[in-house]
Design a protein around this motif. Structure first.
Motif, short mmCIF file in Angstrom:
data_model
loop_
_atom_site.label_atom_id
_atom_site.label_comp_id
_atom_site.label_asym_id
_atom_site.label_seq_id
_atom_site.Cartn_x
_atom_site.Cartn_y
_atom_site.Cartn_z
N LEU A 5 0.87 -1.18 0.00
CA LEU A 5 0.00 0.00 0.00
C LEU A 5 0.91 1.22 0.00
O LEU A 5 1.87 1.28 0.77
CB LEU A 5 -0.89 0.00 1.24
CG LEU A 5 -1.76 1.25 1.44
CD1 LEU A 5 -3.07 0.88 2.09
CD2 LEU A 5 -1.07 2.32 2.26
N LEU A 6 0.62 2.19 -0.85
CA LEU A 6 1.38 3.44 -0.90
C LEU A 6 0.52 4.57 -0.37
O LEU A 6 -0.62 4.75 -0.84
CB LEU A 6 1.82 3.77 -2.33
CG LEU A 6 2.66 2.73 -3.07
CD1 LEU A 6 3.06 3.27 -4.44
CD2 LEU A 6 3.88 2.34 -2.27
N ALA A 7 1.02 5.32 0.59
CA ALA A 7 0.29 6.46 1.14
C ALA A 7 1.16 7.70 1.06
O ALA A 7 2.18 7.81 1.75
CB ALA A 7 -0.11 6.19 2.59
N ASP A 8 0.77 8.63 0.19
CA ASP A 8 1.50 9.88 0.00
C ASP A 8 0.50 10.89 -0.56
O ASP A 8 -0.28 10.54 -1.45
CB ASP A 8 2.67 9.68 -0.97
CG ASP A 8 3.65 10.84 -0.93
OD1 ASP A 8 3.23 11.99 -1.21
OD2 ASP A 8 4.83 10.60 -0.64
N ASP A 9 0.51 12.11 -0.05
CA ASP A 9 -0.48 13.09 -0.52
C ASP A 9 -0.12 13.68 -1.87
O ASP A 9 -0.91 14.41 -2.46
CB ASP A 9 -0.70 14.19 0.53
CG ASP A 9 0.57 14.98 0.85
OD1 ASP A 9 1.67 14.46 0.60
OD2 ASP A 9 0.44 16.10 1.34
N LEU A 52 3.79 1.64 2.76
CA LEU A 52 4.82 2.66 2.63
C LEU A 52 4.16 4.00 2.88
O LEU A 52 3.26 4.40 2.14
CB LEU A 52 5.46 2.61 1.23
CG LEU A 52 6.42 1.46 0.97
CD1 LEU A 52 5.69 0.15 0.77
CD2 LEU A 52 7.29 1.76 -0.24
N LEU A 53 4.58 4.68 3.94
CA LEU A 53 3.88 5.86 4.42
C LEU A 53 4.76 7.11 4.39
O LEU A 53 5.89 7.08 4.88
CB LEU A 53 3.42 5.64 5.87
CG LEU A 53 2.66 4.34 6.17
CD1 LEU A 53 2.50 4.17 7.68
CD2 LEU A 53 1.31 4.36 5.48
N ASP A 54 4.22 8.19 3.84
CA ASP A 54 4.87 9.49 3.96
C ASP A 54 4.60 10.00 5.38
O ASP A 54 3.65 9.56 6.03
CB ASP A 54 4.29 10.46 2.92
CG ASP A 54 5.07 11.77 2.84
OD1 ASP A 54 6.21 11.82 3.33
OD2 ASP A 54 4.53 12.74 2.30
N VAL A 55 5.41 10.91 5.88
CA VAL A 55 5.18 11.45 7.22
C VAL A 55 4.07 12.49 7.17
O VAL A 55 3.07 12.39 7.88
CB VAL A 55 6.46 12.07 7.83
CG1 VAL A 55 6.13 12.80 9.13
CG2 VAL A 55 7.49 10.98 8.10
N GLY A 62 1.82 10.12 8.80
CA GLY A 62 2.26 8.76 8.58
C GLY A 62 2.67 8.03 9.84
O GLY A 62 2.49 6.82 9.95
N ILE A 63 3.20 8.76 10.80
CA ILE A 63 3.62 8.13 12.05
C ILE A 63 2.39 7.66 12.83
O ILE A 63 2.35 6.53 13.34
CB ILE A 63 4.49 9.09 12.88
CG1 ILE A 63 5.81 9.34 12.12
CG2 ILE A 63 4.76 8.54 14.27
CD1 ILE A 63 6.69 10.42 12.71
#
Length: 201
Positions: A5-9, A52-55, A62-63
């Motif tokens: 899973l990709l998480a980024d704005d 995979l998380l952006d902050v 993301g944290i």
């Protein structure tokens, strides 16, 4: 196959990461989200193995999203992939239960290797950031001081801050004063800057 899973704005960044990771024969991007508060549901729905998380994302950072995964979906491991390689972020991320932390300019093969390590239950931490984190040390701020200082970053009077956190103005002043002292700053704005640069906020 490791399901990601990709998480980024930033859609462009998400797309680039997806394209790079999909080149690996054992990795498959199964979900993408642009908000931190969408991570848990998306990871559940896609049966993701690694997120995979952006902050810095809207809704939930993301944290915090990593903490939610650890609590509610421990089968999905998390790896922070961010532009902001701040030492305090690393420590907070590890405390929240992430298995890895790398910066976005990491070469594609090292990113893929970090994903595999995290999936295998190992840690994957950018070595330069690990050294910087040890040099800076843990955040000197208590959770309350951090919260009040984070709110102060948006400006506002002490009275407005007190209203937001349901505390007296005197208590808020005390928290701000302590935060200023602990960061070695002279003003509230400088304390915010120091804390942000170190990843304590």
């Amino acid at each position: 196959m490791i399901r990601l899973l990709l998480a980024d704005d930033q859609a462009l960044v998400r797309g680039a990461l997806a394209a790079l990771l999909d080149l690996e024969t054992d990795l498959e991007v199964v979900a993408q989200v642009g908000r931190g508060d969408e991570v848990l549901d998306a990871a559940r729905g896609a049966a993701a193995d690694v997120a995979l998380l952006d902050v810095e994302m809207p809704g939930l950072d993301g944290i915090a999203a990593a903490g939610a995964l650890r609590e509610h979906l421990p089968t999905c491991r998390s790896l922070i992939v961010t532009t902001f390689g701040r030492p305090g972020y690393l420590r907070r991320a590890l405390d929240a239960g992430t298995s890895g932390f790398v910066v976005k300019d990491t070469p594609a093969e090292r990113l893929a290797d970090a994903v595999r390590r995290v999936h295998a239950g190992l840690r994957a931490v950018d070595p330069d950031l690990a050294v910087a984190s040890l040099a800076v040390g843990a955040s000197p701020l208590t959770e309350r001081e951090r919260h009040v200082l984070a709110l102060a970053a948006d400006g506002g009077t002490v009275a407005q801050l007190a209203g937001e956190v349901f505390l007296s103005e005197g208590t808020v002043r005390n928290y701000l004063s302590a935060a200023i002292g602990k960061t070695g700053a002279r003003t509230r704005a400088e304390a915010v800057r120091v804390a942000q640069e170190n990843g304590w906020l």
